[in-house]
Enzyme design. Sequence first.
Site, PDB file in Angstrom:
ATOM      1  N   CYS A  90       0.784  -1.190   0.145  1.00 29.77           N
ATOM      2  CA  CYS A  90      -0.259   0.241   0.019  1.00 29.77           C
ATOM      3  C   CYS A  90       0.385   1.714   0.133  1.00 29.77           C
ATOM      4  O   CYS A  90       1.423   1.424   1.272  1.00 29.77           O
ATOM      5  CB  CYS A  90      -0.572   0.152   1.291  1.00 29.77           C
ATOM      6  SG  CYS A  90      -1.898   1.993   1.330  1.00 29.77           S
ATOM      7  N   CYS A 103       0.633   3.065   3.043  1.00 28.47           N
ATOM      8  CA  CYS A 103       1.302   2.744   4.463  1.00 28.47           C
ATOM      9  C   CYS A 103       3.060   2.436   4.222  1.00 28.47           C
ATOM     10  O   CYS A 103       3.908   2.766   4.754  1.00 28.47           O
ATOM     11  CB  CYS A 103       1.025   1.375   4.341  1.00 28.47           C
ATOM     12  SG  CYS A 103      -0.232   0.109   5.590  1.00 28.47           S
ATOM     13  N   ASP A 159      -0.730  16.119  -1.509  1.00 27.34           N
ATOM     14  CA  ASP A 159      -1.251  14.682  -2.412  1.00 27.34           C
ATOM     15  C   ASP A 159      -0.157  15.254  -3.492  1.00 27.34           C
ATOM     16  O   ASP A 159       0.225  16.459  -4.296  1.00 27.34           O
ATOM     17  CB  ASP A 159      -3.307  15.250  -2.801  1.00 27.34           C
ATOM     18  CG  ASP A 159      -3.543  14.220  -4.248  1.00 27.34           C
ATOM     19  OD1 ASP A 159      -4.226  13.562  -3.402  1.00 27.34           O
ATOM     20  OD2 ASP A 159      -2.743  13.847  -5.214  1.00 27.34           O
ATOM     21  N   HIS A 218      -3.640   0.811   8.450  1.00 21.12           N
ATOM     22  CA  HIS A 218      -3.498   0.299   7.163  1.00 21.12           C
ATOM     23  C   HIS A 218      -5.328  -0.142   7.270  1.00 21.12           C
ATOM     24  O   HIS A 218      -6.073  -1.067   8.214  1.00 21.12           O
ATOM     25  CB  HIS A 218      -3.472  -0.997   6.081  1.00 21.12           C
ATOM     26  CG  HIS A 218      -4.242  -1.060   5.442  1.00 21.12           C
ATOM     27  ND1 HIS A 218      -4.304  -0.439   3.514  1.00 21.12           N
ATOM     28  CD2 HIS A 218      -5.001  -1.597   4.531  1.00 21.12           C
ATOM     29  CE1 HIS A 218      -4.329  -1.086   3.143  1.00 21.12           C
ATOM     30  NE2 HIS A 218      -5.378  -1.438   3.234  1.00 21.12           N
ATOM     31  N   GLY A 240     -15.660   6.449  -6.077  1.00 24.00           N
ATOM     32  CA  GLY A 240     -14.053   7.249  -6.805  1.00 24.00           C
ATOM     33  C   GLY A 240     -12.070   6.759  -5.902  1.00 24.00           C
ATOM     34  O   GLY A 240     -11.344   7.565  -6.520  1.00 24.00           O
ATOM     35  N   HIS A 295      -6.330   3.298   1.567  1.00 25.31           N
ATOM     36  CA  HIS A 295      -6.358   3.251   2.940  1.00 25.31           C
ATOM     37  C   HIS A 295      -7.006   4.758   3.131  1.00 25.31           C
ATOM     38  O   HIS A 295      -6.975   5.943   2.855  1.00 25.31           O
ATOM     39  CB  HIS A 295      -4.869   3.253   2.837  1.00 25.31           C
ATOM     40  CG  HIS A 295      -4.163   3.835   4.124  1.00 25.31           C
ATOM     41  ND1 HIS A 295      -3.031   2.790   4.565  1.00 25.31           N
ATOM     42  CD2 HIS A 295      -4.318   4.215   4.729  1.00 25.31           C
ATOM     43  CE1 HIS A 295      -2.639   3.593   5.981  1.00 25.31           C
ATOM     44  NE2 HIS A 295      -3.564   4.412   6.181  1.00 25.31           N
ATOM     45  N   HIS A 354      -8.049   8.578   3.729  1.00 29.88           N
ATOM     46  CA  HIS A 354      -7.468   9.384   3.829  1.00 29.88           C
ATOM     47  C   HIS A 354      -8.324  10.278   3.457  1.00 29.88           C
ATOM     48  O   HIS A 354      -9.567   9.979   2.581  1.00 29.88           O
ATOM     49  CB  HIS A 354      -6.872   9.493   2.336  1.00 29.88           C
ATOM     50  CG  HIS A 354      -6.927   9.375   1.144  1.00 29.88           C
ATOM     51  ND1 HIS A 354      -7.002   7.508   0.674  1.00 29.88           N
ATOM     52  CD2 HIS A 354      -7.042   9.555   0.055  1.00 29.88           C
ATOM     53  CE1 HIS A 354      -7.778   7.684  -0.370  1.00 29.88           C
ATOM     54  NE2 HIS A 354      -7.590   8.744  -0.824  1.00 29.88           N
ATOM     55  N   HIS A 372      -9.200  14.743   1.973  1.00 35.78           N
ATOM     56  CA  HIS A 372      -8.365  15.220   1.341  1.00 35.78           C
ATOM     57  C   HIS A 372      -9.337  16.669   1.891  1.00 35.78           C
ATOM     58  O   HIS A 372     -10.296  17.082   2.102  1.00 35.78           O
ATOM     59  CB  HIS A 372      -9.262  14.786   0.309  1.00 35.78           C
ATOM     60  CG  HIS A 372      -9.125  14.032  -1.173  1.00 35.78           C
ATOM     61  ND1 HIS A 372      -8.233  13.842  -1.365  1.00 35.78           N
ATOM     62  CD2 HIS A 372      -9.210  12.960  -1.334  1.00 35.78           C
ATOM     63  CE1 HIS A 372      -7.639  12.819  -2.636  1.00 35.78           C
ATOM     64  NE2 HIS A 372      -8.473  11.865  -2.206  1.00 35.78           N
TER      65      HIS A 372
HETATM   66  P1  5GP Z   1      -9.215   8.247  -4.272  1.00 36.16           P
HETATM   67  O1  5GP Z   1      -8.914   7.534  -3.324  1.00 36.16           O
HETATM   68  O2  5GP Z   1      -9.672   9.737  -3.085  1.00 36.16           O
HETATM   69  O3  5GP Z   1      -9.344   8.735  -4.769  1.00 36.16           O
HETATM   70  O4  5GP Z   1      -7.423   9.058  -3.973  1.00 36.16           O
HETATM   71  C1  5GP Z   1      -6.014   9.452  -3.925  1.00 36.16           C
HETATM   72  C2  5GP Z   1      -5.282  10.484  -3.768  1.00 36.16           C
HETATM   73  O5  5GP Z   1      -4.163   9.456  -3.305  1.00 36.16           O
HETATM   74  C3  5GP Z   1      -5.289  11.115  -5.197  1.00 36.16           C
HETATM   75  O6  5GP Z   1      -5.674  12.236  -5.124  1.00 36.16           O
HETATM   76  C4  5GP Z   1      -3.857  11.067  -5.909  1.00 36.16           C
HETATM   77  O7  5GP Z   1      -3.751  12.020  -6.419  1.00 36.16           O
HETATM   78  C5  5GP Z   1      -3.053  10.626  -3.984  1.00 36.16           C
HETATM   79  N1  5GP Z   1      -1.614   9.781  -4.243  1.00 36.16           N
HETATM   80  C6  5GP Z   1      -1.634   8.648  -4.926  1.00 36.16           C
HETATM   81  N2  5GP Z   1       0.106   8.375  -5.046  1.00 36.16           N
HETATM   82  C7  5GP Z   1       0.028   8.854  -3.893  1.00 36.16           C
HETATM   83  C8  5GP Z   1       1.562   9.083  -3.883  1.00 36.16           C
HETATM   84  O8  5GP Z   1       2.140   8.247  -3.740  1.00 36.16           O
HETATM   85  N3  5GP Z   1       2.042  10.207  -2.936  1.00 36.16           N
HETATM   86  C9  5GP Z   1       1.359  11.047  -2.349  1.00 36.16           C
HETATM   87  N4  5GP Z   1       1.294  12.265  -1.807  1.00 36.16           N
HETATM   88  N5  5GP Z   1      -0.292  11.326  -3.043  1.00 36.16           N
HETATM   89  C10 5GP Z   1      -0.858  10.298  -3.834  1.00 36.16           C
HETATM   90 ZN    ZN Z   2      -1.989   1.127   3.785  1.00 40.94          ZN
END
Ligand code: 5GP
Ligand code: ZN
Length: 156
Positions: A5, A8, A31, A47, A93, A98, A100, A102
């Site tokens: 992940c 993680c 992000d 996680h 979406g 994991h 999070h 926003h």
């Molecule tokens: P969601 O799962 O809510 O659709 O969005 C996941 C968010 O995580 C996205 O806005 C994406 O840009 C961000 N994201 C995905 N992978 C990484 C990463 O490796 N590092 C960071 N800092 N953000 C990430």
């Molecule tokens: Zn995780």
Amino acid sequence: MWRRCIFCMIARGEAPAHVVYEDDGVLAFLDIHPSAPGHTLIIPKAHVARVEDLSEEDASALFKALHRLVGRIQDAVDAPSSTIGVNNGPESGQEVPHVHIHVIPRFRGDRGGIIQGIVRSGRRPIQEEMQRIAEKIKELSAADTKLAHYAPGHIK
Ligand code: 5GP
Ligand code: ZN
């Protein structure tokens, strides 16, 4: 913790990130594809894929961190407002499984929308249906709710 992940991995310090906050149970970082300058993600270190599966302790810690951070995030990028949201499950979406939160700074004239605009049912609410749904949610929450004395249709 999940080996593969990405969040993680960030929490373990195995993947790079612009970390802006850390405590025992929570981490916050920018992000990688920001919707606006300062777009920040707040995660539990543990996680957990979905909000409903968080421990009460992690749920509290997450909201506490959000409460601490949101004004500072806005101030850092001179944003007067922010949109706060969680994609909770694949159909919403959610791409990273994991939890999070926003925090997306918002600016006058940024042409962004409102959270309620994500999905529009396109039909007028039917009172009987709302009543039935409200009763069902109350029933499922009966063990820990104090809503029992509200009249049908009561607006809190
Ligand atoms: P969601 O799962 O809510 O659709 O969005 C996941 C968010 O995580 C996205 O806005 C994406 O840009 C961000 N994201 C995905 N992978 C990484 C990463 O490796 N590092 C960071 N800092 N953000 C990430
Ligand atoms: Zn995780």
